[in-house]
Design a protein around this motif. Structure first.
Motif, mmCIF file in Angstrom:
data_model
loop_
_atom_site.group_PDB
_atom_site.id
_atom_site.type_symbol
_atom_site.label_atom_id
_atom_site.label_comp_id
_atom_site.label_asym_id
_atom_site.label_seq_id
_atom_site.Cartn_x
_atom_site.Cartn_y
_atom_site.Cartn_z
ATOM 1 N N ILE A 50 0.845 -1.199 0.000
ATOM 2 C CA ILE A 50 0.000 0.000 0.000
ATOM 3 C C ILE A 50 0.883 1.254 0.000
ATOM 4 C CG2 ILE A 50 -1.757 1.291 1.282
ATOM 5 C CD1 ILE A 50 -2.627 -1.391 2.504
ATOM 6 N N ALA A 51 1.970 1.214 0.789
ATOM 7 C CA ALA A 51 2.889 2.356 0.846
ATOM 8 C C ALA A 51 3.716 2.469 -0.424
ATOM 9 C CB ALA A 51 3.806 2.214 2.056
ATOM 10 N N ASP A 52 3.631 1.470 -1.287
ATOM 11 C CA ASP A 52 4.395 1.454 -2.542
ATOM 12 C C ASP A 52 5.891 1.321 -2.284
ATOM 13 O OD1 ASP A 52 4.329 1.224 -5.220
ATOM 14 O OD2 ASP A 52 3.784 3.289 -5.683
ATOM 15 N N LEU A 53 6.230 0.594 -1.222
ATOM 16 C CA LEU A 53 7.648 0.383 -0.919
ATOM 17 C C LEU A 53 8.187 -0.868 -1.612
ATOM 18 C CD1 LEU A 53 7.727 1.320 2.870
ATOM 19 C CD2 LEU A 53 9.053 2.422 1.076
ATOM 20 N N ASP A 54 7.268 -1.768 -2.007
ATOM 21 C CA ASP A 54 7.665 -2.945 -2.770
ATOM 22 C C ASP A 54 6.946 -2.898 -4.110
ATOM 23 O OD1 ASP A 54 9.321 -4.102 -0.874
ATOM 24 O OD2 ASP A 54 7.651 -5.093 0.144
ATOM 25 N N PRO A 55 7.555 -3.455 -5.156
ATOM 26 C CA PRO A 55 6.892 -3.443 -6.469
ATOM 27 C C PRO A 55 5.521 -4.125 -6.389
ATOM 28 C CG PRO A 55 9.170 -4.151 -6.670
ATOM 29 C CD PRO A 55 8.880 -4.069 -5.207
ATOM 30 N N ASN A 56 4.526 -3.487 -6.963
ATOM 31 C CA ASN A 56 3.175 -4.048 -6.912
ATOM 32 C C ASN A 56 2.339 -3.392 -7.990
ATOM 33 O OD1 ASN A 56 1.221 -1.785 -5.650
ATOM 34 N ND2 ASN A 56 3.273 -1.588 -4.779
ATOM 35 N N GLU A 57 1.158 -3.958 -8.232
ATOM 36 C CA GLU A 57 0.230 -3.300 -9.141
ATOM 37 C C GLU A 57 -1.152 -3.264 -8.506
ATOM 38 O OE1 GLU A 57 -0.831 -6.181 -12.517
ATOM 39 O OE2 GLU A 57 1.214 -6.729 -11.943
ATOM 40 N N GLY A 58 -2.029 -2.435 -9.038
ATOM 41 C CA GLY A 58 -3.354 -2.308 -8.472
ATOM 42 C C GLY A 58 -3.635 -0.868 -8.131
ATOM 43 N N SER A 59 -4.891 -0.611 -7.760
ATOM 44 C CA SER A 59 -5.283 0.772 -7.529
ATOM 45 C C SER A 59 -5.438 1.040 -6.040
ATOM 46 C CB SER A 59 -6.601 1.026 -8.287
ATOM 47 O OG SER A 59 -7.416 1.918 -7.571
ATOM 48 N N PRO A 71 3.373 11.658 -7.164
ATOM 49 C CA PRO A 71 4.763 11.214 -6.955
ATOM 50 C C PRO A 71 4.814 10.328 -5.710
ATOM 51 C CG PRO A 71 4.650 13.602 -7.228
ATOM 52 C CD PRO A 71 3.235 13.122 -7.092
ATOM 53 N N ALA A 72 5.680 9.307 -5.775
ATOM 54 C CA ALA A 72 5.685 8.304 -4.706
ATOM 55 C C ALA A 72 5.896 8.914 -3.320
ATOM 56 C CB ALA A 72 6.761 7.259 -4.995
ATOM 57 N N HIS A 73 6.779 9.936 -3.223
ATOM 58 C CA HIS A 73 7.044 10.446 -1.868
ATOM 59 C C HIS A 73 5.881 11.282 -1.339
ATOM 60 C CE1 HIS A 73 8.670 13.449 -4.591
ATOM 61 N NE2 HIS A 73 8.751 14.329 -3.622
ATOM 62 N N HIS A 74 5.127 11.904 -2.216
ATOM 63 C CA HIS A 74 3.919 12.610 -1.741
ATOM 64 C C HIS A 74 2.870 11.610 -1.271
ATOM 65 C CE1 HIS A 74 4.946 16.349 -4.355
ATOM 66 N NE2 HIS A 74 5.726 16.218 -3.318
ATOM 67 N N TRP A 75 2.769 10.509 -2.011
ATOM 68 C CA TRP A 75 1.826 9.464 -1.597
ATOM 69 C C TRP A 75 2.180 8.966 -0.199
ATOM 70 C CZ3 TRP A 75 -2.681 7.243 -1.951
ATOM 71 C CH2 TRP A 75 -2.842 5.973 -1.424
ATOM 72 N N ARG A 76 3.460 8.626 0.013
ATOM 73 C CA ARG A 76 3.865 8.060 1.309
ATOM 74 C C ARG A 76 3.716 9.075 2.430
ATOM 75 N NH1 ARG A 76 8.707 6.144 -1.698
ATOM 76 N NH2 ARG A 76 7.887 4.365 -2.832
ATOM 77 N N ALA A 77 3.864 10.360 2.122
ATOM 78 C CA ALA A 77 3.663 11.370 3.170
ATOM 79 C C ALA A 77 2.190 11.411 3.572
ATOM 80 C CB ALA A 77 4.124 12.741 2.685
ATOM 81 N N SER A 78 1.292 11.018 2.660
ATOM 82 C CA SER A 78 -0.132 11.059 3.001
ATOM 83 C C SER A 78 -0.585 9.775 3.697
ATOM 84 C CB SER A 78 -0.979 11.311 1.742
ATOM 85 O OG SER A 78 -0.964 10.165 0.922
ATOM 86 N N ILE A 79 0.234 8.726 3.611
ATOM 87 C CA ILE A 79 -0.120 7.466 4.257
ATOM 88 C C ILE A 79 1.171 6.794 4.740
ATOM 89 C CG2 ILE A 79 -0.345 6.331 1.978
ATOM 90 C CD1 ILE A 79 -2.505 4.518 3.319
ATOM 91 N N PRO A 80 1.801 7.391 5.770
ATOM 92 C CA PRO A 80 3.118 6.887 6.193
ATOM 93 C C PRO A 80 3.060 5.452 6.704
ATOM 94 C CG PRO A 80 2.321 8.569 7.705
ATOM 95 C CD PRO A 80 1.367 8.547 6.565
ATOM 96 N N TYR A 81 4.186 4.787 6.540
ATOM 97 C CA TYR A 81 4.325 3.401 6.962
ATOM 98 C C TYR A 81 5.350 3.341 8.086
ATOM 99 C CZ TYR A 81 6.261 -1.345 6.779
ATOM 100 O OH TYR A 81 6.730 -2.595 7.109
ATOM 101 N N VAL A 82 4.972 2.713 9.189
ATOM 102 C CA VAL A 82 5.894 2.559 10.314
ATOM 103 C C VAL A 82 6.208 1.072 10.459
ATOM 104 C CG1 VAL A 82 6.266 2.952 12.774
ATOM 105 C CG2 VAL A 82 4.890 4.562 11.462
ATOM 106 N N ALA A 83 7.468 0.720 10.242
ATOM 107 C CA ALA A 83 7.871 -0.687 10.242
ATOM 108 C C ALA A 83 7.906 -1.239 11.667
ATOM 109 C CB ALA A 83 9.241 -0.828 9.599
#
Lengths: 207, 264
Positions: A50-59, A71-83
């Motif tokens: 979902i965070a687009d940190l691994d290659p994937n496809e889908g909406s 842009p990927a970094h704007h997306w991740r800023a809107s839905i941050p991932y905490v490992a």
């Protein structure tokens, strides 16, 4: 097009990779979703996709904004991932939040039982539990419409876990989507979350 | 150059007897090095003899195409060595592509600058100048490039959790990997900085020594050496920056992910 029909919340369809999926999930704003399942079942993979940190496809669409159009970094800023294991890149915890967010971060940390003075001590001196909570704080001060949390209370004692759950519930009440992986089956129940089970890299409803 | 002393095979054999001292030390101290030592010495003799004949042939041809060919072969060998250095390597041909691009850029820029401005041999492709110059530049390029490439690849591997933590919070790939890039380029430039600081005091650089042995006035020899040091510093900088950026580009994708799956 689809985004217009789905005004708020997180909408995932046909999300898959070579390793996991396909996943479909619709979460309205304010919902807490708790995913449990054995380790290796694909919980982290799902959140990372979902965070687009691994290659994937889908909406994936969040509050009407399509991931593919951002842009990927704007997306991740809107839905941050905490490992599950927090990573650190500077000397002190304070260096990990923007100066403008430092006051809010300290206030939030205190509510999670982490003293504000710890922001200035070297990261490697902090305990695992302190680092885990500060990693969560670091993401929550972004005030994003959604968060992806991988085992946010994993290394915490029950009292600290309770404080984290309270803060997350308030975030959800303010309209954020909280999507979290947890190995503690009782956690979802305590948080009145929608409970899903990851099994064999597919999502199933909690029976 | 008239007082150049020509060496006889006997002179070389005398010097080779020093190898026996090394070999004896290796056997006495059980360093297990004597076989490697002999093998390296044999390689050195064969490689240098071969390049002696090749250079004599190419110099005699005095043909731009032949000069270009030998330069490309030398650059390709340097790129291959560079790509083979890091502890973790790229899958497929990516490592070789990254190294080749950086080697070609650094060599073309610096050798091209020298041959068209300061040195300007006639004809411009005179292999005596072009091949020697490229050979010296490639030495520094290999050194700086392989240290930088190793620094980027091992640095990204070591810092993967901190890089992904930043990406997960919305940092751009470029800014999340900037510390790794800085450290790798810095390490790549240390050898040339050491070389320049030591020149003349701790070491007499090879080119200068060679020219002095060949009878050139020391003041003429140092001018060449100073020019070369600047060329080497320039080549080291260009190769370090380009190999670092190319390697990082290969370790990411248009969605700014950290693609460690592209390493073996």
């Amino acid at each position: 097009m689809k985004a217009c029909l789905l005004p708020t919340g997180l909408h995932i369809s046909g999300l898959k990779s070579a390793l996991a999926g396909p996943f479909d999930l619709d979460a309205p704003g304010g919902e807490i979703i708790c995913i449990s399942g054995a380790s290796g079942s694909g919980k982290s993979l799902f959140l990372r996709m979902i965070a687009d940190l691994d290659p994937n496809e889908g909406s994936v669409v969040l509050n009407g904004r399509d991931r593919a159009a951002m842009p990927a970094h704007h997306w991740r800023a809107s839905i941050p991932y905490v490992a599950a294991e927090s990573g650190w890149w500077a000397a002190t915890a304070a260096d990990h939040v923007p100066p403008s967010g430092l006051a809010a971060a300290k206030a939030l940390a205190q509510r999670l039982g982490v003293a504000a003075t710890l922001f200035d001590s070297p990261v490697e001196r902090l305990s695992t539990g302190e680092r885990q909570r500060l990693a969560l704080v670091r993401a929550l001060v972004l005030d994003s419409p959604a968060v992806l949390l991988d085992e946010p209370t994993g290394p915490l004692d029950p009292a600290s876990a309770q404080q984290v759950e309270t803060v997350l519930a308030q975030r959800a009440a303010a309209g954020a989507v909280i999507l979290m992986a947890s190995h503690d089956p009782a956690q979802g129940e305590r948080m009145k979350a929608r409970r899903l089970i990851m099994s064999n890299r597919r999502l199933v409803d909690h029976a | 150059m008239h007082d150049m002393i020509s060496l006889t095979p006997f002179d070389l054999a005398m010097a080779a007897s020093l190898m026996a001292v090394d070999a004896a030390a290796s056997i006495l101290l059980r360093l297990q090095l004597h076989r490697q030592l002999v093998w390296a010495a044999v390689r050195m003799i064969v490689q240098l003899s071969a390049i002696g004949f090749v250079l004599r042939f190419v110099f005699a041809l005095n043909n731009p195409l032949a000069t270009l060919m030998i330069i490309l072969v030398m650059a390709a060998v340097a790129a291959r060595e560079m790509a083979a250095r890091p502890g973790r390597r790229f899958k497929g041909l990516a490592g070789l592509t990254v190294a080749s691009g950086a080697v070609l850029l650094a060599t073309t820029v610096t050798a091209g600058l020298a041959l068209t401005s300061a040195i300007r041999p006639v004809p411009w492709y005179d292999p005596k100048y072009a091949v020697s110059l490229v050979g010296i530049i490639l030495g520094s390029v290999l050194n700086a490039g392989s240290i930088t490439l190793d620094g980027v690849v091992s640095g990204v591997w070591r810092e993967k959790s901190s890089i992904e933590a930043q990406l997960g919070l919305g940092a751009a790939f470029h800014s999340a990997t900037l510390p790794v890039l800085r450290e790798a380029v810095r390490r790549g430039l240390l050898p040339i900085i050491n070389q320049m600081s030591a020149a003349g005091l701790i070491t007499l650089p090879g080119i200068m020594t060679g020219q002095i042995l060949a009878g050139v006035d020391p003041l003429e020899a140092i001018k060449y050496q100073i020019l070369l040091m600047f060329l080497l510093a320039g080549a080291s900088g260009v190769v370090a920056l380009s190999v670092a950026y190319l390697a990082l580009a290969r370790l990411s994708d248009p969605r700014q992910r950290l693609r460690l799956d592209r390493l073996v």
